[in-house]
Motif scaffolding. Structure first.
Motif, mmCIF file in Angstrom:
data_model
loop_
_atom_site.group_PDB
_atom_site.id
_atom_site.type_symbol
_atom_site.label_atom_id
_atom_site.label_comp_id
_atom_site.label_asym_id
_atom_site.label_seq_id
_atom_site.Cartn_x
_atom_site.Cartn_y
_atom_site.Cartn_z
ATOM 1 N N PHE A 178 0.842 -1.200 0.000
ATOM 2 C CA PHE A 178 0.000 0.000 0.000
ATOM 3 C C PHE A 178 0.874 1.246 0.000
ATOM 4 O O PHE A 178 1.841 1.333 0.741
ATOM 5 N N TYR A 238 -7.677 3.968 0.268
ATOM 6 C CA TYR A 238 -8.145 2.749 -0.398
ATOM 7 C C TYR A 238 -9.542 2.394 0.091
ATOM 8 O O TYR A 238 -9.810 2.420 1.292
ATOM 9 N N GLU A 239 -10.411 2.050 -0.852
ATOM 10 C CA GLU A 239 -11.730 1.521 -0.501
ATOM 11 C C GLU A 239 -11.529 0.103 0.042
ATOM 12 O O GLU A 239 -10.548 -0.557 -0.282
ATOM 13 N N THR A 274 -12.893 -2.629 -0.766
ATOM 14 C CA THR A 274 -12.784 -3.641 -1.819
ATOM 15 C C THR A 274 -11.358 -3.735 -2.355
ATOM 16 O O THR A 274 -10.884 -4.825 -2.682
ATOM 17 N N GLU A 275 -10.660 -2.607 -2.432
ATOM 18 C CA GLU A 275 -9.269 -2.608 -2.888
ATOM 19 C C GLU A 275 -8.361 -3.293 -1.869
ATOM 20 O O GLU A 275 -7.444 -4.031 -2.236
ATOM 21 N N GLU A 322 -9.011 -7.083 -2.088
ATOM 22 C CA GLU A 322 -8.393 -7.628 -3.302
ATOM 23 C C GLU A 322 -6.883 -7.821 -3.111
ATOM 24 O O GLU A 322 -6.327 -8.858 -3.464
ATOM 25 N N THR A 323 -6.231 -6.841 -2.530
ATOM 26 C CA THR A 323 -4.786 -6.931 -2.294
ATOM 27 C C THR A 323 -4.466 -8.003 -1.262
ATOM 28 O O THR A 323 -3.560 -8.821 -1.461
#
Length: 181
Positions: free
Chosen positions: A130, A136-137, A139-140, A143-144
């Motif tokens: 990051f 960051y949302e 969902t992001e 995902e990461t």
């Protein structure tokens, strides 16, 4: 899980006698579900469940109205077994690199360390995914974190609790960790 994402999972699948029989029938070119069940000596319903599981991990694929084995998934998994390359953690000191090689395999967390000092090394490595100053949302973040571990919620909680990520109203940002300059 895609093909050969988890070599240990493929081994666990094939370590079961019934599943191994189904895979053997596939390799010996039984194509129809009923033929595979007959060769494996299993009920058709159980065979179909095994075939669906094999398909989900890349060990089998549908071919027309039948099935075929995908042994290349095993070769791919075998190629990925082992430690990280020696230079994978070249930006880290020897002690941190040793911790990361112990707890990560091909970029994924095998298990979060119980010992806090070692867990912080792993979390610091993940925090490096990051960018400082970027919001960051959720969902992001998910995902990461899924790239590192299936239990992304636990991983996210550790990152927040240990001060590597800040969180407010579903928005996250990096608040700690080491930076490569």
């Amino acid at each position: 899980m895609g093909p050969a994402d988890e070599p240990a999972e493929l081994l666990r699948l094939l370590a079961d006698d019934a599943r191994l029989k189904v895979f053997a029938a596939l390799v010996l070119e039984a194509h129809l579900s009923s033929d595979i069940a007959d060769r494996a000596g299993l009920p058709l319903r159980e065979t179909i469940k095994v075939l669906a599981r094999f398909e989900s991990v890349g060990l089998a694929a549908r071919a027309g109205d039948g099935w075929h084995a995908c042994p290349e998934a095993l070769a791919q998994a075998a190629a990925g077994i082992g430690e990280e390359p020696d230079d994978a953690f070249a930006d880290r000191g020897p002690a941190e690199a040793a911790v990361l090689r112990t707890y990560l395999a091909r970029g994924r967390i095998r298990q979060l360390p119980v010992q806090r000092a070692k867990r912080l090394v792993v979390l610091d490595h993940i925090a490096g995914s990051f960018e400082p100053g970027v919001r960051y949302e959720e969902t992001e973040i998910v995902e990461t974190l899924r790239r590192f571990m299936d239990d992304h919620a636990a991983l996210r909680r550790h990152l927040v609790d240990e001060g590597f990520l800040g969180r407010e109203g579903g928005v996250y940002w990096r608040t700690g960790g080491s930076f490569v300059v």
